[in-house]
Design an enzyme around this catalytic site. Sequence first.
Site, PDB file in Angstrom:
ATOM      1  N   HIS A 391     -29.656 -23.504  23.613  1.00  0.00           N
ATOM      2  CA  HIS A 391     -30.752 -24.466  23.654  1.00  0.00           C
ATOM      3  C   HIS A 391     -31.820 -24.090  24.676  1.00  0.00           C
ATOM      4  CE1 HIS A 391     -27.850 -26.961  21.485  1.00  0.00           C
ATOM      5  NE2 HIS A 391     -28.900 -27.620  21.043  1.00  0.00           N
ATOM      6  N   GLY A 392     -31.639 -22.990  25.399  1.00  0.00           N
ATOM      7  CA  GLY A 392     -32.656 -22.587  26.353  1.00  0.00           C
ATOM      8  C   GLY A 392     -32.640 -23.432  27.611  1.00  0.00           C
TER       9      GLY A 392
END
Length: 518
Positions: A391-392
Amino acid sequence: MDYQYFEEESDYIDLDEEDDDEETAVDLDYRFGKSDEEEDYYLGGELEGDVDGHGILGLAERLLESLQTCVEPSLVQVLQYVAPMLLLCLLCRLLCLLYSQRKRLTSLTPLHLLHFACGLILLQFSVGYRLLLLLLLAAVGYILLQLLRLGRRGAHILAVLTIGSQFLYELLLWRRRSDWPQLRGIQMVVNMKLISLGYDLTTSGQLQARIPGPFAYLGYIYSPATCALGPWVSFGSYMDCLVPRNSWLVSLRRLVPNALLCVLAVTVSNCVAAALSDFFSDSSHFLVMYWDALSVRTSHYFVGFMAQALLVASDQRLDGAGIESDLLGPLVSRPWLIEWPRSISALVRSWNIPMHEWLKRYIYAPFKVNSSRSRTVLAVFCTYFVSCLLHGMDLRIYLVLISLSIFAEGESLLRRQLAIFLDACISANVCPGKERCRYGNCPSKRRWSSVSYWLVRITNLAFTALAIYHLAYLGVVLLGESLESGDETESFLWHWQQEGYLSHYIGVATFVLYLFIS
């Protein structure tokens, strides 16, 4: 949210059954809704009329006002967003079908090029000039695929570099952070495709098939069915669906209900949930959290139904078993199991089914090399950790996933122990039925007039209520754009403080109670 992966002993008598009841973790994928600059349609300005904000009449009038000022703009917004995507997928399917009807299908390259071209047009419509960046990252990914010539070790290096590049880009290269969330979702699906392709081609330590050519690679990465909203599909599934097989009538029958559910989801997200949250703002903090979190969930459902519609239009099937419905086609999520969950783990398994399959296949299974409890718990938390990385840089999602891993794992262990101790069907998994349930006190084996029947039902209902509370408590985190804002009452921490961090205390207490009774 992400999947809760847990697999100890089966709750079935048939222990050779494939691990369908693995409790897994879920992914908070993309969200559809209005940007900060757009008008909050559900408010509709000042509400007209004498609405005191209390009572059934006040609620009905407020909902009616909200629907009048919100539904039409939402429908126009959905139509502008959905129609071009569906048309491109249908066009791609038609062109592939026409080409495949030749007497001799000598080459698949034109089919790959058709998918690639339609996917580019779709992404151009979605992200504009930023498509150039996605093409650059896809080119880098194809270069990294050459590491597979090193075998399994090359696949590991590919996975690390693929996820690491997303962090590097977000931290060092991309300055306009407001643009990144949409690109991050698209790039996350690309990274999952790359990693799955790497491990599939290096199964058993040997390169089982040639690295796809550039046209096959681009067709897979930018297939219009999955390039914009996801979900993940394996390269093998993409190849199997290059030539459409379902009839147009079947696709149309599945496309219509998905489109209607898209409209329903965005109406609830933009209009109904927001109006209800505003109505209960002065009476119940839990209901405010619940309706705000419902707005987030229905945004996710919109994306899920839209992704299902694109899959149906393209005649693209998903990986795994048991994820296709006669009515809707391939299932990306199961909202009915999210809104009324048997357990937290059942809830998160249903949030994003394709990502659940990806995490189970490439993360959970390799880490869980044996059935020991310590190895299982390690595999669970490694799965959540990788999901966070995909998801960064989003601390809100990290907090949700870490909390879910604790809540779901604690509940699963506690309910399994209680089920064994009480010989009752109260484990986190759904009861498999009278013939296969291993517990004596099972509702399917008892009459409705027996005491044990109602005790088991009430216990499971209590855990369902607890899961709904956790769902509202954690879901409100994702409503805003950041962790903190100028007004402290707009921070998710304010909601948690108002609740006294009760959900986290309950999550820790389940672990303590499990250790005590075990």
